[in-house]
Every structure is written in structure tokens, then in C-alpha cells.
Design a protein around this motif. Structure first.
Motif, PDB file in Angstrom:
ATOM      1  N   GLY A 174       0.813  -1.213   0.000  1.00 16.20           N
ATOM      2  CA  GLY A 174       0.000   0.000   0.000  1.00 16.20           C
ATOM      3  C   GLY A 174       0.841   1.254   0.000  1.00 16.20           C
ATOM      4  N   VAL A 175       0.442   2.254   0.831  1.00 20.51           N
ATOM      5  CA  VAL A 175       1.197   3.506   0.879  1.00 20.51           C
ATOM      6  C   VAL A 175       2.531   3.335   1.601  1.00 20.51           C
ATOM      7  CG1 VAL A 175      -0.743   5.085   0.640  1.00 20.51           C
ATOM      8  CG2 VAL A 175      -0.125   4.234   2.912  1.00 20.51           C
ATOM      9  N   GLY A 176       2.825   2.131   2.072  1.00 15.92           N
ATOM     10  CA  GLY A 176       4.158   1.841   2.594  1.00 15.92           C
ATOM     11  C   GLY A 176       5.231   1.971   1.529  1.00 15.92           C
ATOM     12  N   ILE A 177       4.825   2.152   0.289  1.00 16.18           N
ATOM     13  CA  ILE A 177       5.791   2.364  -0.788  1.00 16.18           C
ATOM     14  C   ILE A 177       6.541   3.679  -0.637  1.00 16.18           C
ATOM     15  CG2 ILE A 177       4.098   3.479  -2.285  1.00 16.18           C
ATOM     16  CD1 ILE A 177       7.019   1.177  -3.381  1.00 16.18           C
ATOM     17  N   GLY A 282       4.784  -1.308   5.382  1.00 16.43           N
ATOM     18  CA  GLY A 282       3.417  -1.597   4.987  1.00 16.43           C
ATOM     19  C   GLY A 282       2.572  -1.868   6.215  1.00 16.43           C
ATOM     20  N   PRO A 283       1.404  -2.473   6.034  1.00 18.81           N
ATOM     21  CA  PRO A 283       0.545  -2.797   7.182  1.00 18.81           C
ATOM     22  C   PRO A 283       1.268  -3.721   8.156  1.00 18.81           C
ATOM     23  CG  PRO A 283      -0.638  -3.039   5.101  1.00 18.81           C
ATOM     24  CD  PRO A 283       0.800  -2.853   4.754  1.00 18.81           C
ATOM     25  N   LEU A 305      15.076  -4.158   8.152  1.00 17.77           N
ATOM     26  CA  LEU A 305      14.679  -2.867   8.718  1.00 17.77           C
ATOM     27  C   LEU A 305      13.237  -2.595   8.327  1.00 17.77           C
ATOM     28  CD1 LEU A 305      17.899  -0.897   7.687  1.00 17.77           C
ATOM     29  CD2 LEU A 305      17.481  -2.200   9.782  1.00 17.77           C
ATOM     30  N   PHE A 306      12.426  -2.189   9.298  1.00 16.87           N
ATOM     31  CA  PHE A 306      11.016  -1.960   8.954  1.00 16.87           C
ATOM     32  C   PHE A 306      10.462  -0.721   9.621  1.00 16.87           C
ATOM     33  CE2 PHE A 306      11.141  -5.104  12.408  1.00 16.87           C
ATOM     34  CZ  PHE A 306      10.380  -4.467  13.376  1.00 16.87           C
ATOM     35  N   GLU A 307       9.389  -0.240   9.005  1.00 14.46           N
ATOM     36  CA  GLU A 307       8.660   0.935   9.487  1.00 14.46           C
ATOM     37  C   GLU A 307       7.206   0.544   9.578  1.00 14.46           C
ATOM     38  OE1 GLU A 307       9.391   3.998  10.987  1.00 14.46           O
ATOM     39  OE2 GLU A 307      10.015   5.037   9.169  1.00 14.46           O
ATOM     40  N   LYS A 308       6.606   0.615  10.775  1.00 12.98           N
ATOM     41  CA  LYS A 308       5.188   0.253  10.901  1.00 12.98           C
ATOM     42  C   LYS A 308       4.501   1.070  11.991  1.00 12.98           C
ATOM     43  CE  LYS A 308       5.718  -3.802  13.943  1.00 12.98           C
ATOM     44  NZ  LYS A 308       5.287  -5.198  14.150  1.00 12.98           N
ATOM     45  N   TRP A 309       4.684   2.386  11.922  1.00  9.48           N
ATOM     46  CA  TRP A 309       4.091   3.209  12.966  1.00  9.48           C
ATOM     47  C   TRP A 309       2.719   3.735  12.620  1.00  9.48           C
ATOM     48  CZ3 TRP A 309       3.646   7.747  10.410  1.00  9.48           C
ATOM     49  CH2 TRP A 309       4.659   8.155   9.555  1.00  9.48           C
TER      50      TRP A 309
END
Length: 310
Positions: A174-177, A282-283, A305-309
């Protein structure tokens, strides 16, 4: 629509004395002073609370909207002229302050540091929700609107010329791009710099992007991603996924498109425990599932490495 991306005198005067700056300081101090996890589970934590433990720059900078485009039916892309001292690393986000809106937004940048250096602008792609900052972007924001931004985040790709080459694996849902597209654009800039310097700048090993959305309409930046893969076929590749589309697919997308979610077998091809560095955004359920798959395939946790805030 757009206007020349230069800050007006009014935007330059939006400094640390602006009302939103005081809100920033008080909200951050409040969110850091106690455990955010003890609050009621019925209230969703906002951006500042979710990112209270992330690194942030000290400076809050004025910015002026100088372009607005519909990236998809649900996503608007903002182009913002920023203060000359503004800087960021590919993959980072901003605290987004809107005069008259109490809630602080959090949006990942979808442009490269190179674009900032060349044109003095950054770009954000914001999906429509009823959350006040996103709602403002979709219903009130116009060319000329003035805001303030502060850079934060520990999720970025910023290699030095002497760093060893890595193979990037970029996994987006999704908008995690957004932050991953920033990283991809930065990697493109690095390749151009390396070519221009005769090999003296950083040389990426390779970059593969797996990007999943409900349908092709929601695959943001798809044409630019494909263009990068065609410009550097020995360096870049991509697999685009749609999970809820029954209609026919545009022929130019067909060679890159898969139906269904990213699979273990697909990831296996692109995982080398010694060379792969994975950025995942992403989600949360997607991140948790793919992180487990990657570790099962032997990729060390410190290379995921991830981003999920959100």
C-alpha cells in the motif's frame, strides 16, 4: 497544478515562534514522559506518540505547497518548497504541522535527497483518511498553503562512498511504498553519480522491489519504478502484486505483475544472508509475516529494517 517552487516571505517567516512549534515541544515532552503503552487501548495513538522513541532533528522548518497532483483516486502527492537548511535521508518522514489543525501528521517523504539538492523541494504522497492532517491535505490544502515540518526516523538508506556494496530488497504494501520509493530514487541518483565520477562514488549491488496493493490503480509510482528497472536492467528489478483485482491489466504492466501476495519462493530468490539488506514498510500484519519469512530464509534480523508506525 503547480507554481514555481520558491518560498514566499510569509513562509520564510513561519519560524520556531509559530504556534505549531509550541505544540510540537509540549506534545513530544508529554509523549516521552510516560509509557504510551499504558493508555487506553480504545484510543489510537497519534503520530507523535507512536514515534516518541525515534530520532528527530531539532529544527522545525517552514514549507510552502507548490504543487498538488492526484497520484491515485485516494492519494494526493504534495510538492513542497522548503527552507534552504532543510535536509533528510532517503526513507525518513516528517512531523507535519498545519496552522489551525491541532493534530500533528506523520508522512514519509517519497522523493530523494537529490531532488531536494537540485530543486529545493520535497514530495509527500498522502492517502485519504479522516485523520485531521490527511483530511486537510485532501479537502483544504491548496497551492500556496503554508505548513511546518521536522524530519525524523531511523529507517533510511544513506551509504558513504566507501561502504561495501549491498543488494537491496525493498518490500512495500500500500502507501508503505513512500519511503521505499524515496530509497529507490536515491539509489538511482547514486548510480548516476557513480557513473559520472568514474566509479568513485557508492556503487549499489542491486535493488529488487516487491510491491503489493489492492489493484493497479493503487500501485503508486508504478511507471517510474518500471522506468528505473528499464534504465538499469542489470541493477534494478521489480515484482508488482495486486490482491483484489479481477479486471484486465494494462499491457505495459503485465510483464511485471503478479496476482496475489508476495510469496516465500519469490523472496528466496532475492535473499543472500551476506549481501541482502531488506527495507520493509506496509501494514503491520504484512511486516510481521514477511519478517518471519525472511528470518526463516536465513536473513539476519539486523539486516531487516522496517517501518510500521501508522
Amino acid at each position: 497544478m503547480s507554481v514555481p517552487c520558491v518560498l514566499s516571505s510569509a513562509a520564510r517567516n513561519l519560524s520556531l515562534q509559530c504556534p505549531v512549534a509550541g505544540l510540537l515541544c509540549s506534545r513530544l515532552l508529554g509523549s516521552c514522559s510516560g509509557s504510551g503503552r499504558s493508555m487506553s487501548s480504545t484510543r489510537q495513538m497519534d503520530h507523535l506518540e507512536r514515534t516518541a522513541n525515534n530520532s528527530r532533528q531539532n529544527a522545525l522548518y517552514p514549507a510552502q505547497v507548490c504543487g498538488i497532483e492526484n497520484e491515485s483516486e485516494t492519494v494526493k502527492r504534495l510538492r513542497l518548497a522548503v527552507h534552504p537548511d532543510f535536509s533528510f535521508k532517503a526513507g525518513q518522514w516528517v512531523d507535519f504541522f498545519i496552522p489551525g489543525v491541532e493534530t500533528v501528521g506523520g508522512f514519509s517523504m517519497c522523493s530523494s535527497p537529490g531532488l531536494l539538492q537540485r530543486e529545493g523541494v520535497v514530495e509527500l504522497a498522502v492517502k485519504y483518511t479522516k485523520h485531521p492532517p490527511a483530511h486537510w491535505v485532501h479537502t483544504t490544502c491548496t497551492v500556496g498553503s503554508q505548513v511546518a515540518m521536522r524530519v525524523g526516523g531511523d529507517f533510511y538508506f544513506d551509504p558513504s562512498p566507501s561502504d561495501p556494496a549491498v543488494d537491496l530488497l525493498l518490500l512495500a504494501g500500500g502507501v508503505g511504498i513512500n519511503p521505499l520509493y524515496s530509497i529507490l530514487l536515491h539509489t538511482t541518483d547514486l548510480l548516476h553519480l557513480n557513473q559520472a565520477s568514474g566509479g568513485r562514488d557508492y556503487n549499489i549491488g542491486s535493488a529488487h522491489i516487491c510491491y503489493s496493493a489492492k489493484n493497479t490503480q493503487e500501485l503508486l509510482f508504478k511507471s517510474s519504478i518500471i522506468e528505473a528497472c528499464r534504465e538499469f536492467p542489470d541493477k534494478f528489478s521489480c515484482d508488482l502484486h495486486v490482491t483484489q483485482q479481477s479486471t484486465d491489466v494494462d499491457p505495459h504492466l503485465q510483464p511485471f505483475l503478479n496476482r496475489g501476495r508476495v510469496t516465500r519462493e519469490e523472496l528466496r530468490v532475492h535473499v543472500d544472508p551476506q549481501r541482502t539488506l531488506c527495507f520493509l514498510c506496509g501494514p503491520p500484519p504484512m511486516i510481521e509475516a514477511l519478517s518471519k519469512t525472511l528470518t526463516d530464509l536465513g536473513l539476519p534480523k539486523d539486516r531487516i529494517l522496517f517501518e510500521k508506525w501508522w
